[in-house]
Design a protein around this motif. Sequence first.
Motif, PDB file in Angstrom:
ATOM      1  N   LEU A   1       0.832  -1.207   0.000  1.00 17.01           N
ATOM      2  CA  LEU A   1       0.000   0.000   0.000  1.00 17.01           C
ATOM      3  C   LEU A   1       0.864   1.254   0.000  1.00 17.01           C
ATOM      4  O   LEU A   1       0.557   2.233  -0.683  1.00 17.01           O
ATOM      5  CB  LEU A   1      -0.936   0.018   1.201  1.00 17.01           C
ATOM      6  CG  LEU A   1      -1.770   1.298   1.347  1.00 17.01           C
ATOM      7  CD1 LEU A   1      -2.779   1.424   0.206  1.00 17.01           C
ATOM      8  CD2 LEU A   1      -2.462   1.351   2.687  1.00 17.01           C
TER       9      LEU A   1
ATOM     10  N   PHE B   1       2.213   1.752  -3.413  1.00 18.99           N
ATOM     11  CA  PHE B   1       1.119   2.157  -4.303  1.00 18.99           C
ATOM     12  C   PHE B   1       0.757   3.630  -4.111  1.00 18.99           C
ATOM     13  O   PHE B   1       0.511   4.345  -5.085  1.00 18.99           O
ATOM     14  CB  PHE B   1      -0.115   1.280  -4.034  1.00 18.99           C
ATOM     15  CG  PHE B   1      -1.325   1.685  -4.810  1.00 18.99           C
ATOM     16  CD1 PHE B   1      -1.502   1.247  -6.115  1.00 18.99           C
ATOM     17  CD2 PHE B   1      -2.288   2.514  -4.251  1.00 18.99           C
ATOM     18  CE1 PHE B   1      -2.623   1.629  -6.838  1.00 18.99           C
ATOM     19  CE2 PHE B   1      -3.403   2.904  -4.973  1.00 18.99           C
ATOM     20  CZ  PHE B   1      -3.573   2.454  -6.275  1.00 18.99           C
ATOM     21  N   ALA B   2       0.719   4.086  -2.864  1.00 19.36           N
ATOM     22  CA  ALA B   2       0.297   5.452  -2.551  1.00 19.36           C
ATOM     23  C   ALA B   2       1.463   6.431  -2.487  1.00 19.36           C
ATOM     24  O   ALA B   2       1.276   7.570  -2.068  1.00 19.36           O
ATOM     25  CB  ALA B   2      -0.471   5.461  -1.226  1.00 19.36           C
ATOM     26  N   ASP B   3       2.642   6.005  -2.898  1.00 10.06           N
ATOM     27  CA  ASP B   3       3.836   6.868  -2.857  1.00 10.06           C
ATOM     28  C   ASP B   3       4.092   7.419  -1.460  1.00 10.06           C
ATOM     29  O   ASP B   3       4.421   8.591  -1.289  1.00 10.06           O
ATOM     30  CB  ASP B   3       3.706   8.032  -3.849  1.00 10.06           C
ATOM     31  CG  ASP B   3       4.445   7.763  -5.128  1.00 10.06           C
ATOM     32  OD1 ASP B   3       5.232   6.798  -5.170  1.00 10.06           O
ATOM     33  OD2 ASP B   3       4.239   8.528  -6.081  1.00 10.06           O
ATOM     34  N   MET B   4       3.941   6.556  -0.474  1.00  8.15           N
ATOM     35  CA  MET B   4       4.199   6.934   0.915  1.00  8.15           C
ATOM     36  C   MET B   4       5.542   6.356   1.334  1.00  8.15           C
ATOM     37  O   MET B   4       6.006   5.367   0.764  1.00  8.15           O
ATOM     38  CB  MET B   4       3.094   6.369   1.827  1.00  8.15           C
ATOM     39  CG  MET B   4       1.711   6.921   1.543  1.00  8.15           C
ATOM     40  SD  MET B   4       0.407   5.991   2.401  1.00  8.15           S
ATOM     41  CE  MET B   4       0.753   6.356   4.109  1.00  8.15           C
TER      42      MET B   4
ATOM     43  N   ILE C   1      -6.987  10.974   6.028  1.00  4.64           N
ATOM     44  CA  ILE C   1      -6.862  11.740   4.777  1.00  4.64           C
ATOM     45  C   ILE C   1      -7.175  13.212   5.033  1.00  4.64           C
ATOM     46  O   ILE C   1      -6.450  14.097   4.566  1.00  4.64           O
ATOM     47  CB  ILE C   1      -7.774  11.139   3.685  1.00  4.64           C
ATOM     48  CG1 ILE C   1      -7.238   9.753   3.277  1.00  4.64           C
ATOM     49  CG2 ILE C   1      -7.856  12.073   2.473  1.00  4.64           C
ATOM     50  CD1 ILE C   1      -8.177   8.950   2.403  1.00  4.64           C
TER      51      ILE C   1
ATOM     52  N   TRP D   1      -2.452  10.736   5.544  1.00  2.00           N
ATOM     53  CA  TRP D   1      -2.377   9.742   4.481  1.00  2.00           C
ATOM     54  C   TRP D   1      -2.916  10.372   3.211  1.00  2.00           C
ATOM     55  O   TRP D   1      -3.847  11.186   3.264  1.00  2.00           O
ATOM     56  CB  TRP D   1      -3.175   8.491   4.839  1.00  2.00           C
ATOM     57  CG  TRP D   1      -2.467   7.535   5.763  1.00  2.00           C
ATOM     58  CD1 TRP D   1      -1.522   7.841   6.690  1.00  2.00           C
ATOM     59  CD2 TRP D   1      -2.669   6.139   5.844  1.00  2.00           C
ATOM     60  NE1 TRP D   1      -1.121   6.711   7.348  1.00  2.00           N
ATOM     61  CE2 TRP D   1      -1.816   5.645   6.849  1.00  2.00           C
ATOM     62  CE3 TRP D   1      -3.484   5.243   5.180  1.00  2.00           C
ATOM     63  CZ2 TRP D   1      -1.747   4.300   7.188  1.00  2.00           C
ATOM     64  CZ3 TRP D   1      -3.428   3.905   5.518  1.00  2.00           C
ATOM     65  CH2 TRP D   1      -2.553   3.443   6.509  1.00  2.00           C
ATOM     66  N   PRO D   2      -2.387   9.972   2.052  1.00  2.00           N
ATOM     67  CA  PRO D   2      -2.868  10.542   0.787  1.00  2.00           C
ATOM     68  C   PRO D   2      -4.179   9.889   0.336  1.00  2.00           C
ATOM     69  O   PRO D   2      -4.491   8.756   0.732  1.00  2.00           O
ATOM     70  CB  PRO D   2      -1.735  10.211  -0.188  1.00  2.00           C
ATOM     71  CG  PRO D   2      -1.110   8.979   0.364  1.00  2.00           C
ATOM     72  CD  PRO D   2      -1.232   9.090   1.868  1.00  2.00           C
TER      73      PRO D   2
ATOM     74  N   ALA E   1      -4.838   8.434  -2.295  1.00  2.00           N
ATOM     75  CA  ALA E   1      -4.601   7.162  -3.004  1.00  2.00           C
ATOM     76  C   ALA E   1      -4.852   5.956  -2.106  1.00  2.00           C
ATOM     77  O   ALA E   1      -5.129   4.859  -2.601  1.00  2.00           O
ATOM     78  CB  ALA E   1      -3.182   7.117  -3.557  1.00  2.00           C
ATOM     79  N   THR E   2      -4.784   6.143  -0.787  1.00  2.00           N
ATOM     80  CA  THR E   2      -5.018   5.020   0.125  1.00  2.00           C
ATOM     81  C   THR E   2      -6.487   4.603   0.161  1.00  2.00           C
ATOM     82  O   THR E   2      -6.815   3.557   0.729  1.00  2.00           O
ATOM     83  CB  THR E   2      -4.521   5.348   1.547  1.00  2.00           C
ATOM     84  OG1 THR E   2      -5.177   6.527   2.010  1.00  2.00           O
ATOM     85  CG2 THR E   2      -3.013   5.543   1.567  1.00  2.00           C
TER      86      THR E   2
END
Length: 139
Positions: A32, A35-38, A93, A98-99, A101-102
Amino acid sequence: MKRRAFHRAVFLLAAVYNILWGLLAAVDPQWLFRFADMPPLDQPALFACLGMVIGVYGLLYAEVARRPEHGFALAAVGLLGKVLGPIGLAGLILRGEWPPATLVLCLTNDFIWWVPFSLYLWDAWPGYRRTFAPGQHEG
């Protein structure tokens, strides 16, 4: 039970999905975050543990599929988690922790199950209510 075959299929699908999702989270707890660029988790075991919990829910959903007339409480707890999870994620969010995208988590883990789980609870309620009616016992 009304729509019994449909409910069995939904909960069997939910069981398989949850078990597979749990395995993915255990094997690759950083997916995750990639995927979410975290930034990667410094404690990936936490996400793996979340996967374990979701996987265990799969066993409960398999039981609802096996005996839909007796799964009201299990499905109610499952739907509650599918409502509370997105509320918690929305808080993360909105606070910018958190972005967006999550939200992918909620699409597949929660939102798609709201209608079929709610329909099941609607159909299962009369039998569940009768189980607790005064003077009546399941035999």
